[in-house]
Design an enzyme around this catalytic site. Structure first.
Site, PDB file in Angstrom:
ATOM      1  N   ARG A   1       0.720  -1.200   0.526  1.00 12.25           N
ATOM      2  CA  ARG A   1      -0.033  -0.045  -0.181  1.00 12.25           C
ATOM      3  C   ARG A   1       0.452   1.124   0.019  1.00 12.25           C
ATOM      4  O   ARG A   1       0.324   2.422  -0.676  1.00 12.25           O
ATOM      5  CB  ARG A   1      -0.653   0.192   1.338  1.00 12.25           C
ATOM      6  CG  ARG A   1      -1.991  -0.964   1.367  1.00 12.25           C
ATOM      7  CD  ARG A   1      -3.125  -0.692   2.270  1.00 12.25           C
ATOM      8  NE  ARG A   1      -4.471  -1.674   1.397  1.00 12.25           N
ATOM      9  CZ  ARG A   1      -5.249  -2.042   2.403  1.00 12.25           C
ATOM     10  NH1 ARG A   1      -5.323  -1.763   3.532  1.00 12.25           N
ATOM     11  NH2 ARG A   1      -6.264  -2.731   1.501  1.00 12.25           N
TER      12      ARG A   1
ATOM     13  N   LYS B   1     -19.964 -15.928   0.999  1.00 18.34           N
ATOM     14  CA  LYS B   1     -21.186 -15.868   0.953  1.00 18.34           C
ATOM     15  C   LYS B   1     -21.265 -15.074   0.274  1.00 18.34           C
ATOM     16  O   LYS B   1     -21.119 -13.841  -0.714  1.00 18.34           O
ATOM     17  CB  LYS B   1     -21.706 -14.842   2.388  1.00 18.34           C
ATOM     18  CG  LYS B   1     -21.144 -15.638   3.441  1.00 18.34           C
ATOM     19  CD  LYS B   1     -21.746 -15.213   4.526  1.00 18.34           C
ATOM     20  CE  LYS B   1     -21.426 -15.556   5.897  1.00 18.34           C
ATOM     21  NZ  LYS B   1     -21.789 -14.001   6.513  1.00 18.34           N
TER      22      LYS B   1
ATOM     23  N   GLY C   1     -10.577  -7.464  -1.197  1.00 18.53           N
ATOM     24  CA  GLY C   1      -9.155  -7.858  -0.862  1.00 18.53           C
ATOM     25  C   GLY C   1      -8.136  -9.534  -0.442  1.00 18.53           C
ATOM     26  O   GLY C   1      -7.223  -9.590  -0.489  1.00 18.53           O
TER      27      GLY C   1
ATOM     28  N   GLY D   1     -12.718  -3.457   0.322  1.00 16.93           N
ATOM     29  CA  GLY D   1     -14.468  -2.909   0.230  1.00 16.93           C
ATOM     30  C   GLY D   1     -14.667  -1.793  -0.715  1.00 16.93           C
ATOM     31  O   GLY D   1     -16.650  -1.826  -1.652  1.00 16.93           O
TER      32      GLY D   1
END
Ligand code: ADP
Ligand code: MG
Length: 401
Positions: free
Chosen positions: A35, A200, A359, A383
């Site tokens: 990052r 999910k 991610g 996200g």
């Protein structure tokens, strides 16, 4: 969206840069500086333009309190090594020390403000409180550059409210992310294949709904696939299943049919007696997707499906992938994810545009040893990229219009 060029002449100007420096730490050792490296193009461009670069970022979840273990000190040190310059760290975000350190800057210098999340206002639900706080940070500078793509989906002080008070623009990383994600979702070269996995269905509802009428093909694996298999009448043993999503998934399958969107499901599954806990015995076996034993749990797509998925991906001009195909963290269940990643690499070789979002998917690609350059784009924001793929308006991007 405004970009750095829109800020005009920057020589001697103080530019606040919101970056995503939320790196994994082992004590004070940074275990992955990806990052920090992702922010270098913007930092270097601003320094070369003669700006005084004031960096702000968060680290971890200090919840509005000063937590010494979550100081940005290791990040300032690592950044200094990467840009071969001293990066002074202010003791606070906008207080006396920050003001003094900024006042002492010369053109081309870089200074880092302490963890913005040490201030409770940074993530306050009260917009007025966030504004009043952002105004104090804004007084340190002449312009604001938003380069923390990982936080653009959140309305917070240092990435959103701050834009009320300063001329603002997207940094090079945010520009690159937005361009890549837009290219894949708005007017993609066809066929567009969307590969979805992860744990999910309920985490990915928004993505499925937004892409169901845009994609030519939906390839589904990972934990969510068992709800799809169940919706088609298969038994799934002890695999991850969301009973309350079965009807929703049935509707998706129906909508896909009506829109001529091909849905590709695995034909074989790698199963195990239980979820692979550290001390459990792992004895994987491959079964047909419509014959999962009642006492077995599906943890990856099987070899036949790996080939099928790979071929469907290679036969695309644009590929968007979100979510691992199996429990890739355990070597025995990583082959499905590896096959999909290889599919993206091979599609890219044929000239397709390939994107990895999410991610865990991005870390899977790295952990499995793939060269990042084999993909057109690997998103740095889990996200944020997901919400972008959901077609949502991201507050941190809206303020840059
Ligand atoms: P991303 O972060 O890329 O969006 P997710 O967070 O949705 O991906 O999902 C990642 C997780 O899904 C991984 O930890 C992986 O182990 C898990 N997973 C994948 N396949 C299965 C499966 N068959 N059963 C249980 N978990 C799974
Ligand atoms: Mg995840």
């Amino acid at each position: 969206m405004k970009t750095i060029k829109d800020l005009g002449e920057l020589t001697g100007k103080r530019v606040l840069v919101r970056a995503d420096f939320n790196v994994p730490l082992d004590g004070t050792t940074i275990t992955d500086d990806g990052r920090i490296r992702a922010a270098l193009p913007t930092i270097n461009a601003l320094r070369e333009a003669g700006a005084k670069v004031i960096l702000m970022a968060h680290l971890g979840r200090p919840k509005g309190k000063v937590v010494p273990e979550l100081s940005l000190a290791p990040v300032a040190k690592r950044l200094g090594e990467l840009i071969d310059a001293n990066v002074a760290l202010a003791k606070d975000t906008y207080g006396e020390d920050a003001q003094a350190k900024v006042a002492a800057m010369n053109s081309g210098d870089a200074v880092m403000l302490e963890n913005v999340r040490f201030n409770p206002e940074e993530t306050s639900k009260d917009a007025a409180e966030r504004s009043a706080y952002a105004k104090k940070i804004a007084q340190l500078a002449d312009a604001f550059v938003s380069d923390g793509f990982g936080v653009v989906h959140r309305a917070q002080g240092s990435n959103c409210a701050i834009a009320e008070f300063l001329p603002s623009a997207a940094g090079l990383l945010v520009e690159k992310e937005v361009n890549a994600l837009s290219k894949a979702t708005q007017n993609p070269e066809r066929p567009l294949t969307v590969v979805l996995g992860g744990s999910k269905v309920s985490d990915k509802l928004g993505v499925i709904e937004n892409l169901l009428d845009k994609a030519d093909r939906l390839v589904i694996g990972g934990g969510m696939v068992f709800t799809f298999l169940k919706a088609q009448g298969c038994e799934v043993g002890t695999s991850l299943l969301e009973e309350d999503m079965i009807d929703t998934v049935r509707k998706y399958i129906e909508t896909a049919k009506n829109n001529n969107v091909e849905i590709v499901l695995p034909t074989d599954i790698v199963v195990n007696a239980a979820f692979p806990a550290a001390d459990a015995v792992i004895a994987p076996e491959t079964v047909s997707a419509d014959a999962i034993p009642a006492d077995k749990m599906g943890l990856d797509i099987g070899p036949e499906s790996q080939k099928l998925f790979h071929d469907k991906i290679v036969d695309s001009k644009t590929v968007v992938w979100n979510g691992p195909m199996g429990v890739f963290e355990v070597a025995q269940f990583a082959d499905g994810t590896r096959a999909v990643a290889q599919g993206l690499v091979d599609a890219s070789k044929n000239g397709a545009f390939s994107i990895v979002g999410g991610g865990d998917s991005a870390s899977a690609v790295r952990n499995l040893g793939f060269d990042e350059n084999g993909f057109s784009h690997i998103s740095t924001g889990g996200g944020a990229s997901l919400e972008f793929l959901e077609g949502k308006e991201l507050p941190g991007l809206k303020v840059l219009d």
